[in-house]
Design a protein around this motif. Sequence first.
Motif, PDB file in Angstrom:
ATOM      1  N   UNK A  79       1.138  -1.124   0.098  1.00  6.04           N
ATOM      2  CA  UNK A  79      -0.067   0.114   0.399  1.00  6.04           C
ATOM      3  C   UNK A  79       0.611   0.831   0.085  1.00  6.04           C
ATOM      4  N   UNK A  80       1.780   1.556   0.829  1.00  6.12           N
ATOM      5  CA  UNK A  80       2.653   2.177   0.824  1.00  6.12           C
ATOM      6  C   UNK A  80       3.698   2.775  -0.509  1.00  6.12           C
ATOM      7  N   UNK A  81       3.809   1.492  -0.976  1.00  6.87           N
ATOM      8  CA  UNK A  81       4.331   1.621  -2.159  1.00  6.87           C
ATOM      9  C   UNK A  81       3.112   1.869  -3.232  1.00  6.87           C
ATOM     10  N   UNK A  82       2.140   1.460  -3.943  1.00  7.32           N
ATOM     11  CA  UNK A  82       1.178   2.590  -4.352  1.00  7.32           C
ATOM     12  C   UNK A  82       1.213   3.822  -4.346  1.00  7.32           C
ATOM     13  N   UNK A  83       0.660   4.401  -2.763  1.00  6.17           N
ATOM     14  CA  UNK A  83       0.117   5.800  -2.784  1.00  6.17           C
ATOM     15  C   UNK A  83       1.732   6.840  -3.427  1.00  6.17           C
ATOM     16  N   UNK A  84       3.404   5.951  -2.960  1.00  3.63           N
ATOM     17  CA  UNK A  84       4.070   6.298  -3.523  1.00  3.63           C
ATOM     18  C   UNK A  84       4.005   7.016  -5.072  1.00  3.63           C
ATOM     19  N   UNK A  85       4.124   5.840  -5.521  1.00  2.00           N
ATOM     20  CA  UNK A  85       3.617   5.787  -7.070  1.00  2.00           C
ATOM     21  C   UNK A  85       2.425   6.150  -7.504  1.00  2.00           C
ATOM     22  N   UNK A  86       1.147   6.563  -6.400  1.00  2.00           N
ATOM     23  CA  UNK A  86       0.386   7.723  -7.297  1.00  2.00           C
ATOM     24  C   UNK A  86       0.784   9.284  -7.256  1.00  2.00           C
ATOM     25  N   UNK A  87       1.260   9.390  -6.131  1.00  2.00           N
ATOM     26  CA  UNK A  87       1.685  10.796  -6.374  1.00  2.00           C
ATOM     27  C   UNK A  87       3.072  10.739  -6.844  1.00  2.00           C
ATOM     28  N   UNK A  88       4.228  10.117  -7.715  1.00  2.00           N
ATOM     29  CA  UNK A  88       5.068  10.418  -8.604  1.00  2.00           C
ATOM     30  C   UNK A  88       3.499  10.507  -9.947  1.00  2.00           C
ATOM     31  N   UNK A  89       3.195   9.561 -10.143  1.00  2.41           N
ATOM     32  CA  UNK A  89       1.434   9.882 -11.318  1.00  2.41           C
ATOM     33  C   UNK A  89       1.612  11.197 -11.663  1.00  2.41           C
ATOM     34  N   UNK A  90       0.901  11.082 -10.459  1.00  2.50           N
ATOM     35  CA  UNK A  90       0.612  12.883 -10.244  1.00  2.50           C
ATOM     36  C   UNK A  90       1.147  13.765 -10.492  1.00  2.50           C
ATOM     37  N   UNK A  91       2.340  13.935  -9.695  1.00  2.00           N
ATOM     38  CA  UNK A  91       3.417  14.671 -10.397  1.00  2.00           C
ATOM     39  C   UNK A  91       3.555  15.212 -11.710  1.00  2.00           C
ATOM     40  N   UNK A  92       3.837  13.893 -12.232  1.00  2.00           N
ATOM     41  CA  UNK A  92       4.278  14.004 -13.769  1.00  2.00           C
ATOM     42  C   UNK A  92       3.709  14.363 -14.257  1.00  2.00           C
ATOM     43  N   UNK A  93       2.162  13.488 -14.816  1.00  2.00           N
ATOM     44  CA  UNK A  93       1.464  13.688 -14.763  1.00  2.00           C
ATOM     45  C   UNK A  93       0.097  14.041 -14.907  1.00  2.00           C
ATOM     46  N   UNK A  94      -0.648  14.661 -14.022  1.00  2.00           N
ATOM     47  CA  UNK A  94      -1.539  14.676 -13.322  1.00  2.00           C
ATOM     48  C   UNK A  94      -2.381  15.919 -13.773  1.00  2.00           C
TER      49      UNK A  94
END
Length: 293
Positions: A79-94
Amino acid sequence: MLLNSIQDLMRPPPGMAFDFSQPRGEPALTPAHGVSWRVFANPVSLFIGGVTAVLLELAEPSVRSGVWDHSGFRRDPPTRLRRTGFAAMMTVYGPRPAAEKMIAHVVRMHDRVQGTTPAGVAYRANDPRLLDWVHATASFGFAEAYHRYVRALSAAEKDAVYAEGLASAGLYGATGAPASWSAWEAMLARTAPGLEGSDVLAEFLGIMMEAAILPAPLRWLQRLLVRAAVEMTPAPVRSLPQLRGHRLRFGEAALVRSLARGSGLLPLGDTPPVQAARRMAGGRAVRHQGRAT
């Protein structure tokens, strides 16, 4: 099974669903179809680069205490990895407003993170010096993993990864984040004397090797990708006792490259990179990782 399992780390975790395809035409913090959009779209190199970044972060004593003492990583790594991955996705693509809102929320949470290292050094998560290191190591990890295992990046493309990340770095408070590859190398040289091994570094490596991040039949692959991350970690950290014996074995680098490049030939699915490409109507549609059609 492999691609789907790793792609899951790119998708928002439960309770954080987000449609990256809206609002139509809204730009991201990074330029549409820039180098970062290619680098962050490969799920295999993204996983490898993320592990490398954390290894570098945990070698810095104040960052290590802030991360390890104030996160739920040990309790629930997937879960922690998915939350971190989501933050990266949002920072780049959001879309920019959503990315800015997310980053502001993270900054507020970091305001409460402070303490003292085992050596007695006071730290706070929003210290610009620490934020600069975290941002720089993340940029290095993702760019270097793509460069080594997917497709070689030119010097200009490596510089672009850092330059494209400056907008988000500033929002996080990383006001001295490197703007180029050479600036990253200079930061690494300055920081290297203070980097150190620890039981935490060994614990993190063990968790990444054994935790149920990928399905049990793919646990061998999980360990392979973690070793690929150790392999590309810069020498000041790669040579620490906790990382010795965890590098790639003979022939494994070629296998990792085949996996990473092969993932670029398969459909990405409805992941943030694909949704963001739809949002930027009129740009090149992204149907396969790293390819425009």
